[in-house]
Design a protein around this motif. Structure first.
Motif, PDB file in Angstrom:
ATOM      1  N   TYR A 127       0.509  -1.149   0.155  1.00  0.00           N
ATOM      2  CA  TYR A 127       0.179  -0.140  -0.397  1.00  0.00           C
ATOM      3  C   TYR A 127       0.708   1.227   0.017  1.00  0.00           C
ATOM      4  N   GLY A 149      12.163  -5.863   7.661  1.00  0.00           N
ATOM      5  CA  GLY A 149      10.740  -6.853   7.354  1.00  0.00           C
ATOM      6  C   GLY A 149       9.948  -5.847   6.638  1.00  0.00           C
ATOM      7  N   VAL A 150       9.794  -4.899   6.965  1.00  0.00           N
ATOM      8  CA  VAL A 150       8.950  -4.194   5.845  1.00  0.00           C
ATOM      9  C   VAL A 150      10.034  -3.383   4.994  1.00  0.00           C
ATOM     10  N   SER A 170      21.467   0.530   9.140  1.00  0.00           N
ATOM     11  CA  SER A 170      22.821   0.645  10.448  1.00  0.00           C
ATOM     12  C   SER A 170      23.880  -0.157  10.177  1.00  0.00           C
ATOM     13  N   LYS A 174      23.328  -5.407   6.474  1.00  0.00           N
ATOM     14  CA  LYS A 174      22.224  -4.538   6.133  1.00  0.00           C
ATOM     15  C   LYS A 174      22.810  -3.838   5.160  1.00  0.00           C
ATOM     16  N   TYR A 189      22.955   5.091   7.853  1.00  0.00           N
ATOM     17  CA  TYR A 189      22.412   6.339   8.649  1.00  0.00           C
ATOM     18  C   TYR A 189      23.676   6.364  10.282  1.00  0.00           C
ATOM     19  N   PHE A 235       5.328   6.178   8.304  1.00  0.00           N
ATOM     20  CA  PHE A 235       4.538   5.067   9.069  1.00  0.00           C
ATOM     21  C   PHE A 235       4.797   4.064  10.382  1.00  0.00           C
ATOM     22  N   LEU A 263      -1.972  -0.069   7.732  1.00  0.00           N
ATOM     23  CA  LEU A 263      -2.272  -1.139   7.296  1.00  0.00           C
ATOM     24  C   LEU A 263      -4.017  -1.025   7.251  1.00  0.00           C
ATOM     25  N   ARG A 312      17.916  -4.333  17.031  1.00  0.00           N
ATOM     26  CA  ARG A 312      18.441  -3.971  15.766  1.00  0.00           C
ATOM     27  C   ARG A 312      19.441  -4.806  15.084  1.00  0.00           C
TER      28      ARG A 312
HETATM   29  P1  NDP Z   1      12.319  -3.837  10.984  1.00  0.00           P
HETATM   30  O1  NDP Z   1      12.767  -5.556  10.611  1.00  0.00           O
HETATM   31  O2  NDP Z   1      11.975  -2.267  10.243  1.00  0.00           O
HETATM   32  O3  NDP Z   1      13.153  -3.388  12.495  1.00  0.00           O
HETATM   33  C1  NDP Z   1      12.985  -2.298  12.892  1.00  0.00           C
HETATM   34  C2  NDP Z   1      14.802  -1.365  12.864  1.00  0.00           C
HETATM   35  O4  NDP Z   1      14.085  -0.231  12.482  1.00  0.00           O
HETATM   36  C3  NDP Z   1      15.597  -2.075  12.958  1.00  0.00           C
HETATM   37  O5  NDP Z   1      16.374  -3.436  12.300  1.00  0.00           O
HETATM   38  C4  NDP Z   1      16.088  -1.597  12.371  1.00  0.00           C
HETATM   39  O6  NDP Z   1      16.862  -0.948  11.580  1.00  0.00           O
HETATM   40  C5  NDP Z   1      15.058   0.470  12.764  1.00  0.00           C
HETATM   41  N1  NDP Z   1      15.825   1.156  13.481  1.00  0.00           N
HETATM   42  C6  NDP Z   1      16.191   2.495  14.247  1.00  0.00           C
HETATM   43  N2  NDP Z   1      16.435   3.300  15.069  1.00  0.00           N
HETATM   44  C7  NDP Z   1      16.144   1.627  16.292  1.00  0.00           C
HETATM   45  C8  NDP Z   1      16.117   1.706  17.528  1.00  0.00           C
HETATM   46  N3  NDP Z   1      16.124   3.016  17.630  1.00  0.00           N
HETATM   47  N4  NDP Z   1      15.406   0.765  17.635  1.00  0.00           N
HETATM   48  C9  NDP Z   1      14.988  -0.125  16.739  1.00  0.00           C
HETATM   49  N5  NDP Z   1      15.008  -0.296  15.710  1.00  0.00           N
HETATM   50  C10 NDP Z   1      15.256   0.812  15.099  1.00  0.00           C
HETATM   51  O7  NDP Z   1      10.517  -4.000  12.018  1.00  0.00           O
HETATM   52  P2  NDP Z   1       8.708  -4.074  10.854  1.00  0.00           P
HETATM   53  O8  NDP Z   1       9.613  -4.521   9.386  1.00  0.00           O
HETATM   54  O9  NDP Z   1       8.021  -5.125  11.223  1.00  0.00           O
HETATM   55  O10 NDP Z   1       8.781  -2.659  10.996  1.00  0.00           O
HETATM   56  C11 NDP Z   1       8.909  -1.715  10.663  1.00  0.00           C
HETATM   57  C12 NDP Z   1       8.532  -0.644  11.283  1.00  0.00           C
HETATM   58  O11 NDP Z   1       7.363  -0.269  10.023  1.00  0.00           O
HETATM   59  C13 NDP Z   1       8.233  -0.167  12.758  1.00  0.00           C
HETATM   60  O12 NDP Z   1       7.626   1.106  13.164  1.00  0.00           O
HETATM   61  C14 NDP Z   1       6.134  -0.395  12.573  1.00  0.00           C
HETATM   62  O13 NDP Z   1       5.680  -0.281  13.727  1.00  0.00           O
HETATM   63  C15 NDP Z   1       6.397  -0.495  10.913  1.00  0.00           C
HETATM   64  N6  NDP Z   1       5.000  -0.664  10.415  1.00  0.00           N
HETATM   65  C16 NDP Z   1       3.703  -0.043  10.310  1.00  0.00           C
HETATM   66  C17 NDP Z   1       2.618  -0.224   9.764  1.00  0.00           C
HETATM   67  C18 NDP Z   1       1.687   0.842   9.192  1.00  0.00           C
HETATM   68  O14 NDP Z   1       0.829   0.662   8.192  1.00  0.00           O
HETATM   69  N7  NDP Z   1       1.653   1.737   9.525  1.00  0.00           N
HETATM   70  C19 NDP Z   1       3.169  -2.149   9.074  1.00  0.00           C
HETATM   71  C20 NDP Z   1       3.789  -2.128   9.402  1.00  0.00           C
HETATM   72  C21 NDP Z   1       4.897  -1.881  10.188  1.00  0.00           C
HETATM   73  P3  NDP Z   1      18.475  -0.277  11.393  1.00  0.00           P
HETATM   74  O15 NDP Z   1      19.817  -1.371  12.014  1.00  0.00           O
HETATM   75  O16 NDP Z   1      19.115  -0.741  10.048  1.00  0.00           O
HETATM   76  O17 NDP Z   1      18.636   1.106  11.310  1.00  0.00           O
END
Ligand code: NDP
Length: 322
Positions: A127, A149-150, A170, A174, A189, A235, A263, A312
């Motif tokens: 979406y 994941g997303v 990070s 990745k 970043y 989001f 969603l 993370r």
């Molecule tokens: P992710 O697999 O994306 O995990 C979160 C990632 O965010 C981490 O791996 C990390 O990546 C990054 N990150 C940056 N800063 C932080 C921090 N301080 N603490 C933790 N993680 C951090 O999770 P999801 O794919 O499950 O979800 C991603 C986001 O999307 C969530 O916020 C979720 O709530 C949101 N979401 C929203 C939806 C909507 O419809 N609005 C639906 C689905 C998800 P890195 O190490 O590379 O920085």
């Protein structure tokens, strides 16, 4: 049956393995024996109490498995059907009773684990890229947390739509995953200033859209890298919630657009739910979308899954296997 229950909201330790009776279906429900439960960041918000659910509750929003019983009024699924869902609590369990009209059929050729991985994050990426800001060939999108994941799914969809993708992550590991998913440029970043880098990469023009799931630590700078009349799609808040914000800032930074989508509003009707899940399954079947299952955990190790997600440490999808 075993389930992961929250009696009091809190940290990962708030999740307890409990023994509950196998649920019986209400007239509109189907009972599903789960093959896999998806772990999502929204589960952290429910566990912490940021999103409210009446206590005690069985955590989890996403799953896939086989229908074992249906209520008297159910017409859309039958015993033996393979189904999947998103956005329904009680998914961290061996069995779940769910409203039958929110279940989608899983096509042949898509495994249970793949189906459980596709529903929440796959439909979200769909979406975001096809509806919230329908990406056009030649546009530039910045995707934060691109190996998540997303993130990994959104990068693939944006790339397939012909957009240039700038990804933030990070770590080098990745970064490699984001590139493999189709990112044209990757910014670490945590080491570089993504605002300066993104401006450099776009020759000062800015990007057409920012897909921001990180929130607190990225939002403000994200506004600075949008072209005039660009779109900020906030989001999520993996780093924390964005503080209150004066809309005049959008004017000052170039008549920007801001949306905070969810969603649920993009799969509100059964027709839309079936169309969107069908589109994601279709991309998977055609080999245009690869879902990376980063890690599977036994159901009883839900606490560890949350620690890893919040720490993370994870990439792609996390699944609990009952
Ligand atoms: P992710 O697999 O994306 O995990 C979160 C990632 O965010 C981490 O791996 C990390 O990546 C990054 N990150 C940056 N800063 C932080 C921090 N301080 N603490 C933790 N993680 C951090 O999770 P999801 O794919 O499950 O979800 C991603 C986001 O999307 C969530 O916020 C979720 O709530 C949101 N979401 C929203 C939806 C909507 O419809 N609005 C639906 C689905 C998800 P890195 O190490 O590379 O920085």
């Amino acid at each position: 049956m075993k389930a992961i229950q929250v009696k009091q909201v809190g940290g990962p330790e708030a999740m307890e393995v409990v023994e509950l009776p196998v649920p019986q279906p209400k007239p509109n429900e189907a009972v599903v024996k789960l093959a896999a439960s998806g772990v999502n960041f929204i589960d952290v918000y429910h566990r912490e109490g940021r999103y409210k659910a009446p206590l005690p509750f069985v955590l989890g929003q996403e799953g896939a498995g086989v229908v074992t019983a249906v209520g008297a009024d159910v017409k859309s699924v039958k015993v033996g059907d393979r189904v999947a869902w998103s956005g329904l609590l009680s998914s961290y369990a061996e069995y779940a009773a769910q409203p039958a009209d929110r279940l989608v059929p899983v096509p042949q050729g898509i495994s249970d684990q793949q189906a459980a991985s596709a529903m929440l994050q796959g439909m979200t990426a769909h979406y975001l890229s096809h509806d919230t800001h329908p990406l056009k060939r030649g546009e530039t999108a910045l995707v934060h947390a691109a190996a998540g994941g997303v993130g990994l799914i959104l990068v693939q969809m944006a790339h397939n739509l012909g957009a240039r993708v700038i990804a933030t992550v990070s770590t080098e590991e990745k970064a490699k995953l984001a590139r493999e998913a189709g990112a044209d440029d990757v910014i670490l970043y945590t080491q570089a200033d993504f605002e300066a880098e993104a401006k450099k990469l776009t020759g000062g023009k800015g990007v057409d859209v920012v897909y921001d799931s990180v929130g607190k630590t990225t939002f403000e700078k994200g506004l600075n890298i949008l072209r005039p009349r660009g779109m900020m799609v906030l989001f999520g808040g993996s780093s924390g919630a964005v503080p209150p914000f004066d809309p005049i800032v959008l004017t000052q930074k170039g008549s920007l657009f801001l949306t905070r989508p969810s969603l649920g509003n993009y799969i509100a009707t059964r027709e839309e739910l079936l169309a969107r899940s069908g589109a994601v399954f279709g991309m998977m079947a055609a080999g245009k979308l690869k879902l990376r299952i980063g890690h599977t955990y036994p159901l009883a190790e839900a606490q560890q899954a949350h620690r890893d997600l919040e720490g993370r440490k994870t990439t792609g999808k996390l699944l609990l296997i009952p």
